[in-house]
Design a protein around this motif. Structure first.
Motif: not given
Lengths: 610, 127
Positions: B4-24
């Protein structure tokens, strides 16, 4: 090729309309690491002595470090640099956001911009495709507006750095803006881009940044993030960012107030992080890979204004709030917006405005100079008007745009005492008459009176607020540690606020690059860089020496009138004693010049050979 | 389980994208992430998160029958995929991604790495 780097240097010569790339030299990496190290080495080697910072021989550099853009906390920092138009010495500014990750993904460690364009342009770096575009339609537009227009045109996934009208008009406190509210604020680097007629730098990259040991990096990075997540102050930082410093700074009497006359602002609770959150903050905003999200994105509305702005951060709250005595956070946020949109540094801006107001109170400046405006502390209209006048060089703004030191020299009549600067750079947000290590930090910072290289207020609280003894050693230790983060291309806040040890950064460096440096090796390089920036001052500023490390006379002449530090002063003899100790520990002469022995010890013998 | 997502809490740090690419992919490259972050600035000042909701519109849209759901997770069969990008256009959430290094689009496989790292809990497990 060494992993962890973009691997190339992008060189853009605007006079010749020529773009070239070079491999980032291995010995540059091994001896200077990145970002800050790359900048001073390039400036020292490539700039001809005595050039005009705003002339065609000047260079502007934007550089990343080996940890920039990598999976570890707060890796979104880059450095910009050049010969400072404001101070004439070493100019460098740190900025957060998403630019350095993008630049490295495009394959570049550093961009060097040379020469001058004959007409306004912006630079587009899209992986290997680098081009200059006409910026005629953007010229005169604000920094934030320009970023928005370029994102609409090029794509949201471009990372963009812009200058505002102040940079175009060569205002010497002009900054560079990025990511709708982050700035390379200090030392007037926006004016260098303005002199080259570069309105913006737009970057998009798609390449993976090579890593020596991916699993090793993931392991250390997870440990570093975990330290942030479990720190008791983590939530405080997420909620209030640097805004939580405001209350503390007032309680200890270190909050610059009314042009640094006092260290206590009676309306400080209005400016607190908590009150700011309640009144203006919309969301938390983070730089790349940052868990702390100290950026507070705000919407400020009152009377006839309505604006969106990132901030105010502590420094802006201190320099425009306390120092200009604005007691309403909405006004501070709006002044912050004006500075960002016009493209001026809020620290120098706030300081120069406070200087002007004090000069007005003392009759050194009159209504004839201000276009009829009565300047007053606590009056938001005075502040808003002066921001515009400085940015557009109107009336007294034309003189103030030169910085407080030059303005004071010109005004004369005792004005120099009220110019709160060292080396021509306005002092940032800590009143230091009863914080001697902080005072020494300002005196000896290698860009002028800025807190980034050394911040020592807590050391003063712990070891004595009126004694010069033992301060120099601490300041030197900090000057080798804090700038290391600016060299590696990361933010220092996870270290200083969340307790992530330097040894973790050293380990991350080894995992990323495969270079087997210890923590001590990194400190040694940091000292090399510090001495090289000092030699840049020696080379570029005629007569440079001890006198350039002295603070404004207010420090020893005027007692603090009120607040927790009431009566405080720091005597001239104590100032001199701290400097003596500092120079001795650094291996410099009594005039503050690095000795031949020290330079050779640091592998800087080549500086002596000219 | 879904993310799930709660956009009002997103800070745009993109750490999610970093771990996603590292993991896959084992690569330090947020551009190879199966989650999208887009800023809307200067006003209203917020981040939008593009994330697969397992809605299956891409399965219906794929002309090659290359997309299927197994164990509740949508996957693209690289053998059948012709890189026509119809799935990318069909996704109502902009949550199917491409990168010039790959000849197959990529979709979130609900591994949860992003949920674990998200510093503000803008991403979370939804049952």
């Amino acid at each position: 090729m060494i992993p962890g780097y973009g691997s190339k240097v992008l060189r853009i010569n605007l006079s010749e309309n020529k773009v070239t790339t070079e491999h980032t030299p291995e010995d540059l990496i091994k001896n200077y690491l990145g970002a800050r190290g790359f900048i001073i080495h390039t400036l020292y080697k490539e700039l001809k002595q005595g050039i005009d910072p705003l002339g065609p021989d000047a260079k502007f550099i934007m550089a990343t470090g080996p940890l920039s853009g990598m999976f570890l906390p707060s890796s979104g920092k880059f450095q910009s640099g050049g010969k400072s138009p404001l101070t004439g010495g070493y100019g460098e500014a740190n900025c957060g956001g998403h630019m350095p990750a993008e630049l490295k993904m495009a394959g570049y460690d550093m961009i060097i911009i040379e020469g001058q364009s004959s007409k306004p342009c912006y630079i587009v770096v899209d992986d290997d495709d680098v081009r200059l575009e006409d910026a005629g339609a953007l010229w005169t537009k604000g920094s934030l507006t320009t970023e928005k227009l370029l994102k609409e045109q090029l794509g949201e996934d471009f990372q963009i750095a812009t200058i505002g009208p102040a940079g175009e008009k060569l205002v010497k406190i002009a900054c560079i803006s990025h990511d709708f509210g982050r700035q390379a604020g200090r030392t007037g680097l926006g004016a260098i881009l303005g002199s080259k007629k570069v309105k913006a730098i737009c970057v998009r990259g798609s390449k993976s940044i090579p890593v020596h040991d991916v699993n090793g990096l993931i392991k250390v990075a997870r440990r570093m993030y975990e330290k942030c997540f479990t720190n008791p102050a983590f939530e405080l930082w997420q909620n209030y960012g640097t805004g939580s410093v405001t209350v503390w700074a007032n309680r200890i009497g270190a909050f610059p107030t009314r042009n640094f006359r006092s260290g206590y602002f009676e309306l400080f609770t209005n400016l607190s992080g908590v009150n700011m959150r309640k009144q203006v903050v919309v969301i938390n905003k983070a730089c790349f890979a940052c868990a702390m999200c100290c950026g507070k994105y705000s919407h400020t509305q009152k009377g006839d204004y309505d604006a969106y702005v990132e901030g105010p951060e502590y420094e802006t709250t201190a320099m425009i709030g306390g120092n200009c005595a604005l007691g309403d956070i909405r006004d501070v946020a709006y002044a912050n917006y004006l500075c960002d949109e016009y493209g001026i540094d809020t620290i120098s801006g706030g300081s120069i405005i406070a200087f002007a107001i004090e000069c007005f109170e003392r009759g050194i400046i009159t209504e004839k100079d201000t276009g009829g405006i009565k300047l007053k502390f606590g009056d938001p209209q005075s502040v808003f008007a002066l921001i515009r006048k400085i940015a557009l060089k109107e009336d007294i703004g034309n003189l103030l745009a030169e910085g407080s030191k030059k303005a004071a020299q010109e005004l004369n009549r005792g004005a120099m005492k009220f110019a709160m600067q060292v080396k021509g750079l306005e002092q940032s947000g800590y009143e230091s008459r009863r914080a001697p290590a902080m005072l020494l930090s300002y005196m000896t910072s290698d860009i002028g009176a800025h807190h980034r290289p050394s911040w020592a207020v807590t050391h003063d609280l712990a070891t004595g607020r009126d004694t010069p003894v033992g301060k120099a050693a601490k300041v030197i230790e900090l000057q080798h540690t804090r700038p290391l983060f600016d060299t590696l291309g990361v933010c220092r806040l996870p270290w200083i606020e969340m307790g992530v040890p330097v040894s973790d950064y050293a380990e991350a460096f080894r995992m990323i690059t495969g270079i087997d440096y210890t923590e001590d090796d990194l400190y040694h390089i940091s000292e090399r860089i510090w001495n090289l920036t000092r030699m840049f001052w020696v080379r570029e500023v005629p007569g440079f020496g001890r006198e350039y490390d002295l603070p404004p006379a207010r420090v020893w002449e005027d007692r603090i009138p009120d607040g927790p530090t009431k009566g405080g002063i720091f005597e001239r003899e104590k100032v001199e004693a701290m400097l003596d100790e500092y120079y001795e520990l650094r291996g410099w002469t009594k005039d503050g010049i690095p000795t031949e022995e020290k330079l050779r010890e640091l592998g800087l013998g080549w500086v002596l050979e000219g | 389980m879904k993310i799930g997502k709660e956009e009002s809490r997103c800070t745009g740090c993109r750490t999610c994208q970093l771990v996603c690419a590292l993991h896959h992919f084992g690569e330090n490259n947020p551009k190879k992430a199966a989650i999208g972050i887009k800023g809307e600035f200067p006003s209203p000042g917020r981040y939008r998160i593009s994330l697969c909701t397992q809605c299956e519109k891409c399965i219906d849209a794929c002309p090659e029958g290359a997309i299927a759901k197994a164990d509740g997770i949508i996957r693209i069969d690289p053998e059948k995929c012709t890189y026509c990008l119809v799935c990318v256009d069909s996704c109502p959430f902009g949550a199917i991604f491409t990168h010039r290094d790959f000849k197959v689009p990529f979709i979130c496989d609900v591994c949860g790495e992003c949920v674990e790292i998200c510093p503000t809990k803008a991403l979370f497990w939804k049952t």
